[in-house]
Design an enzyme around this catalytic site. Structure first.
Site, PDB file in Angstrom:
ATOM      1  N   ASP A   1       0.817  -1.276   0.132  1.00 55.10           N
ATOM      2  CA  ASP A   1       0.009   0.001   0.025  1.00 55.10           C
ATOM      3  C   ASP A   1       0.893   1.258   0.073  1.00 55.10           C
ATOM      4  OD1 ASP A   1       0.705   0.678   2.889  1.00 55.10           O
ATOM      5  OD2 ASP A   1      -0.242  -1.172   3.243  1.00 55.10           O
TER       6      ASP A   1
ATOM      7  N   GLU B   1      23.194 -22.243 -17.382  1.00 51.76           N
ATOM      8  CA  GLU B   1      22.132 -21.370 -16.538  1.00 51.76           C
ATOM      9  C   GLU B   1      22.855 -20.081 -16.204  1.00 51.76           C
ATOM     10  OE1 GLU B   1      18.849 -24.434 -14.974  1.00 51.76           O
ATOM     11  OE2 GLU B   1      20.860 -24.515 -14.113  1.00 51.76           O
TER      12      GLU B   1
END
Ligand code: DGJ
Length: 712
Positions: free
Chosen positions: A521, A601
């Site tokens: 928020d 990777e």
């Protein structure tokens, strides 16, 4: 611009007008909020005898004057307004009638910081302050309005005099005399936060409440009210967002005359704030308006948040790429293991290593130890200072996870201070994740939290702190604070700790978190530049969370990580490139064990981190456009404010035999510029209007595309 003329208050932003008027009985009417107008909108009000509508005594026998119909800036009980009220006060004698009458106003430049609360501070903003007084108790309401660009910030303070009152509900309300509106809200659950939903506002109130002491995963405290025909690119819409991290209530309803009322503020069943010669300030409400659909609304609103609300990242780390060890190790690690992860993280190009849960006291699972914030030397085989020094010696900054608001019953803290936990005297406490919530409305608890954080920040030489909050409040009983005040005073206690940390350690970067995005928020964003968006790190599900959150929050605030496959929440296997593209729509990081990666990777991640760093400022400071958001595919465009650069990301969910192509119109680019994409020069007008064919190969599921677009 703020104009006050004959009791008419006209507030004009870049693209909107907000108008109020004090009527002949001293009531503040809410006349208009929408695209710019000139003139007095009270002309749209009709005064008619409406049968069973009540009239206040001062109207005499004039049955055409009734609060049952009039659009009001402040709505209360007991005045003949039978809609849901914004303000409920119980008087000394227990009655709940109240009437607020206009007293005075002033206009000034430069907004003020509200003590103890996050608040918008804009030096060159125009502000209006209107004071109303309640007839019986003489309590005052001070309303403030700050205008800047396409936004309006409302404030509301209630100041009680000698007479005791109890504030039971305090919501900002908005009345619209006529029209058909929808509300867009962002609902969800843990691992699926802020999913966009839309409902028509009708008779009968549509309400959403968090009574959890925090914003919650279930419903965000930001809403969009729009015309019933508003779409992503067309129509009027306004966003309402509280600068607040606690419980809240929202409602939207239509009355029998077709007028609409919307309210947002404090008013859960646990809230009852007694006042006498004291005051309470509501958290501010940010309201942004657009006549050009949700896309434009998000951009205007997010620009405002980035400039005037979000805490700037003052850490020496510029857009740090972090590696967090949570999904890499959970509780199972030693100091040596952490060091090996941090070394690999550095080799991959990360700037920051974050040690998550499990480093303190006897914490080897989530059953214990919260409150005892000293390192577990048996487990780490070293102290915090040594661990931090060894890690930072590798050339990577060090950060730590904490959950300061919590206590485990088997902790030393709980043994010494059971009265510091929020729990009833005569009832066993309700547990959540096996833990209890500390009473942050108690100044001693706040002082204790500040002191252990001081110790950790100093000894751990922390550059970053992840502030977690993994359960909600159930037991509203404090040893020092009246039950009805806990919801509010708790959050004030929390904010006072953030104020303290931000002031004392301006270079410490704090990331908010609440079991993922349970307290996402503007209250938190005011203190922390980013917040962990969700515990769901699956690239495909995360896309929905990112898109939903992007309506009301800048993507710079999204903590966003690449995790291992199979994904720990969904068990889905997605390509590394897709995971990375999705993580780029936010503040990038890794949430995996780099020592377990193959060379291939590792090389791919190294490349991806370099790419992210190239685009980071474009992603964070640019405008975010949702281009495509369907069950089949999603695509977004980050565009620099000068429209010279853009980054397009697209993900096709499932591959199909004989697939349908996906096209996107690159809204946000300049139609008068030419752009280079994949070695080809393409006119902006073509990209914006004819669009772009997304070059998916459809050769596998979860395929992603990333295109860099540059003006030539
Ligand atoms: C919940 C957070 O969202 C996770 O990222 C992790 O920090 C755990 N808590 C640790 O307990």
């Amino acid at each position: 611009m703020i104009k006050v003329e004959n009791n008419l208050f006209t507030l004009t932003g870049d693209n909107f007008t907000y108008q109020m008027k004090v009527d002949s009985f001293g009531r503040l009417l809410h006349l208009y909020h929408g695209p710019k107008i000139i003139g007095d909108a009270s002309s749209i009000i009709s005064y008619r005898d409406r049968g069973f509508s009540a009239s206040p005594y001062e109207a005499g026998f004039d049955r055409t004057y009734s609060y049952d119909y009039l659009p009001l800036e402040i709505s209360t009980l007991g005045e003949g307004d039978f809609r849901t009220p914004g303000i409920i006060i119980s008087q000394e004698d227990g009655t709940t009638s109240s009437a607020f009458i206009y007293k005075e106003h002033r206009v000034y430049n430069g907004s003020n910081k509200i003590k103890g609360l996050p608040s918008v501070v804009i030096e060159d903003a125009e502000c209006l302050e209107i004071t109303l007084e309640e007839e019986l108790s003489k309590a005052k309401i001070i309303l403030t309005y700050i205008i800047k660009d396409s936004s309006l910030v409302r404030g509301l303070e209630i100041v009680a005099g000698d007479k005791k009152i109890k504030l039971k509900k305090a919501l900002y309300t908005f009345d619209y005399l006529y029209g058909s509106f929808d509300v867009t809200y962002f609902e969800g659950r843990h691992c699926s936060e802020r999913t966009r939903k839309r409902a028509t506002i009708n008779t009968g109130a549509l309400t959403f409440t968090s009574r959890k002491g925090a914003t919650s995963h279930q419903i965000n405290n930001g809403f969009i009210i729009c015309d019933s025909n508003t779409t992503e690119l067309f129509g009027s819409a306004l966003s309402l967002e509280l600068l607040w991290s606690g419980s809240f209530t929202f409602f939207a309803e239509k009355n029998q005359y077709g007028s609409t009322r919307v309210g947002l503020g404090m008013g859960s069943e646990f809230f009852e704030y007694e006042l006498q010669n004291s005051s309470i300030a509501l958290p501010e409400l940010l309201i942004t308006f657009s006549s050009n659909g949700f896309s434009d609304l998000s951009i205007k609103n997010n620009r405002f948040i980035m400039s005037h609300i979000r805490r700037k990242n003052l850490s020496k780390l510029n857009n740090p790429v972090l590696l967090n060890n949570w999904e890499a190790t959970y509780f199972d690690f030693t100091g040596e293991k952490l060091l090996s992860i941090a070394k690999e993280a550095k080799a991959l190009g990360c700037d920051l290593f974050v040690l998550d849960d499990g480093w303190f006291s006897n914490r080897n699972d989530d059953l214990s130890s919260l409150g005892d914030w000293f390192e577990n030397k048996d487990k780490l085989k070293m102290d915090l200072n040594t661990l931090s020094s060894l890690i930072t010696k590798e050339g990577i900054a060090f950060g730590l996870w904490v959950e300061p608001e919590m206590v485990s019953e088997n902790s030393i803290l709980f043994k010494n201070h059971p009265e510091w936990a929020l729990m009833l005297k005569n009832k066993k406490p309700v547990r959540g994740r096996y833990q209890l919530v500390l009473d942050l409305s108690n100044k001693d608890v706040v002082a204790y939290i500040k002191s252990f954080l001081d110790d950790l920040i100093t000894r751990g030489k922390l550059s970053y702190m992840k502030w977690d909050y993994n359960r909600f409040i159930t037991d509203f009983f404090s040893s020092v604070t009246p039950a009805g005040k806990i919801e509010y005073d708790y959050i004030l206690g929390l904010y006072s700790i953030f104020e303290y940390l931000n002031e004392k350690y301006p270079h410490l970067m704090i990331e908010g978190c609440s079991g993922g995005g349970g307290r996402f928020d503007l209250g938190l964003i005011y203190y922390t530049p980013q917040s962990w968006l969700s515990d769901n790190t699956d690239a495909i599900e995360r896309l929905d969370i990112e898109f939903g959150s992007s309506y009301l929050y800048p993507i710079a605030t999204f903590g966003s990580h690449v995790s291992a496959v199979p994904n720990h929440q969904t068990h889905r296997v997605t390509p590394l490139f897709t995971r990375s593209c999705v993580a780029m729509l936010g503040s990038y990081g890794l949430e995996l064990d780099p020592t377990k990666l193959s060379e291939e990777e590792k090389n791919e991640i190294k490349f991806e981190i370099k790419e992210y760093k190239k685009y980071a400022s474009l992603i964070k400071d640019g405008d975010f456009y949702r281009l495509l958001d369907s069950n089949e595919a999603s695509s977004a465009l980050c565009v620099s404010r000068d429209k010279s650069k853009a980054l397009l990301i697209a993900v096709n969910r499932l591959s199909h035999g004989n697939p349908v192509d996906h096209h996107v119109k690159l809204k946000g680019l300049d139609e008068n510029k030419n752009y280079l994409i994949n070695g080809k020069v393409i006119p902006g007008s073509l990209l914006v209007n004819a669009g772009l064919l997304l070059p998916f190969t459809f050769s596998n599921d979860y395929e992603a595309i990333r295109l860099y677009i540059e003006e030539v």
